[in-house]
Write a protein that holds these residues in place. Structure first.
Motif, PDB file in Angstrom:
ATOM      1  N   LEU A 109       0.847  -1.189   0.000  1.00 25.72           N
ATOM      2  CA  LEU A 109       0.000   0.000   0.000  1.00 25.72           C
ATOM      3  C   LEU A 109       0.885   1.243   0.000  1.00 25.72           C
ATOM      4  CD1 LEU A 109      -2.541  -1.149   2.709  1.00 25.72           C
ATOM      5  CD2 LEU A 109      -3.059  -0.766   0.294  1.00 25.72           C
ATOM      6  N   TYR A 110       0.519   2.224  -0.814  1.00 24.58           N
ATOM      7  CA  TYR A 110       1.291   3.465  -0.926  1.00 24.58           C
ATOM      8  C   TYR A 110       0.468   4.651  -0.459  1.00 24.58           C
ATOM      9  CZ  TYR A 110       4.394   0.640  -3.756  1.00 24.58           C
ATOM     10  OH  TYR A 110       5.238  -0.335  -4.191  1.00 24.58           O
ATOM     11  N   ALA A 111       1.161   5.633   0.120  1.00 24.15           N
ATOM     12  CA  ALA A 111       0.534   6.880   0.564  1.00 24.15           C
ATOM     13  C   ALA A 111       1.538   8.012   0.359  1.00 24.15           C
ATOM     14  CB  ALA A 111       0.128   6.791   2.033  1.00 24.15           C
ATOM     15  N   THR A 112       1.045   9.236   0.401  1.00 22.75           N
ATOM     16  CA  THR A 112       1.917  10.400   0.261  1.00 22.75           C
ATOM     17  C   THR A 112       2.657  10.656   1.569  1.00 22.75           C
ATOM     18  OG1 THR A 112       0.069  11.851   0.826  1.00 22.75           O
ATOM     19  CG2 THR A 112       0.502  11.484  -1.522  1.00 22.75           C
ATOM     20  N   THR A 113       3.698  11.492   1.490  1.00 21.66           N
ATOM     21  CA  THR A 113       4.536  11.801   2.654  1.00 21.66           C
ATOM     22  C   THR A 113       4.394  13.267   3.042  1.00 21.66           C
ATOM     23  OG1 THR A 113       6.410  12.434   1.285  1.00 21.66           O
ATOM     24  CG2 THR A 113       6.258  10.094   1.902  1.00 21.66           C
ATOM     25  N   VAL A 114       5.045  13.628   4.136  1.00 18.88           N
ATOM     26  CA  VAL A 114       5.106  15.027   4.565  1.00 18.88           C
ATOM     27  C   VAL A 114       5.838  15.846   3.502  1.00 18.88           C
ATOM     28  CG1 VAL A 114       6.020  16.592   6.321  1.00 18.88           C
ATOM     29  CG2 VAL A 114       4.989  14.431   7.004  1.00 18.88           C
TER      30      VAL A 114
END
Length: 106
Positions: free
Chosen positions: A69-74
């Motif tokens: 699973l991928y998500a955006t970062t700060v």
């Protein structure tokens, strides 16, 4: 710029921006999920986004093969001048409420 890695962050391809938008609005999402939305393989662009620190692995899905699973970062938020994902513009799906009729009648 090269020393700090800013040059790599300054330019994003159209495919990278498209992939980032998909991840930002649908996170967490798997690579096959991204590919389904884009209609093309996203391996290369996803690898590039991971190297730039704009996307991160957030675990694994429970489905067959347990895809990542991928998500955006700060860093993604900072790159686009956002303080949170709530500041993203609302996601609107275009619908064809009226049939297209481009025939002109005299």
């Amino acid at each position: 710029e090269r020393y700090l890695g800013l040059e790599a962050m300054a330019r994003l391809s159209r495919a990278a921006v498209e992939t980032l938008a998909i991840i930002a609005y649908r996170q967490p999402i798997t690579r096959p999920g991204i590919d389904a939305v884009r209609g093309v393989n996203s391996d290369g662009v996803l690898r590039s986004l991971l190297m730039k620190g704009l996307v991160q692995e957030m675990g694994r899905a429970d489905g067959p093969g347990r895809p990542i699973l991928y998500a955006t970062t700060v860093d993604f938020l900072q790159h686009f001048g956002l303080s949170s994902l709530d500041e993203l513009p609302p996601y609107e799906v275009e619908t064809d409420s009226e049939p297209e009729n481009h025939i002109l009648k005299d």
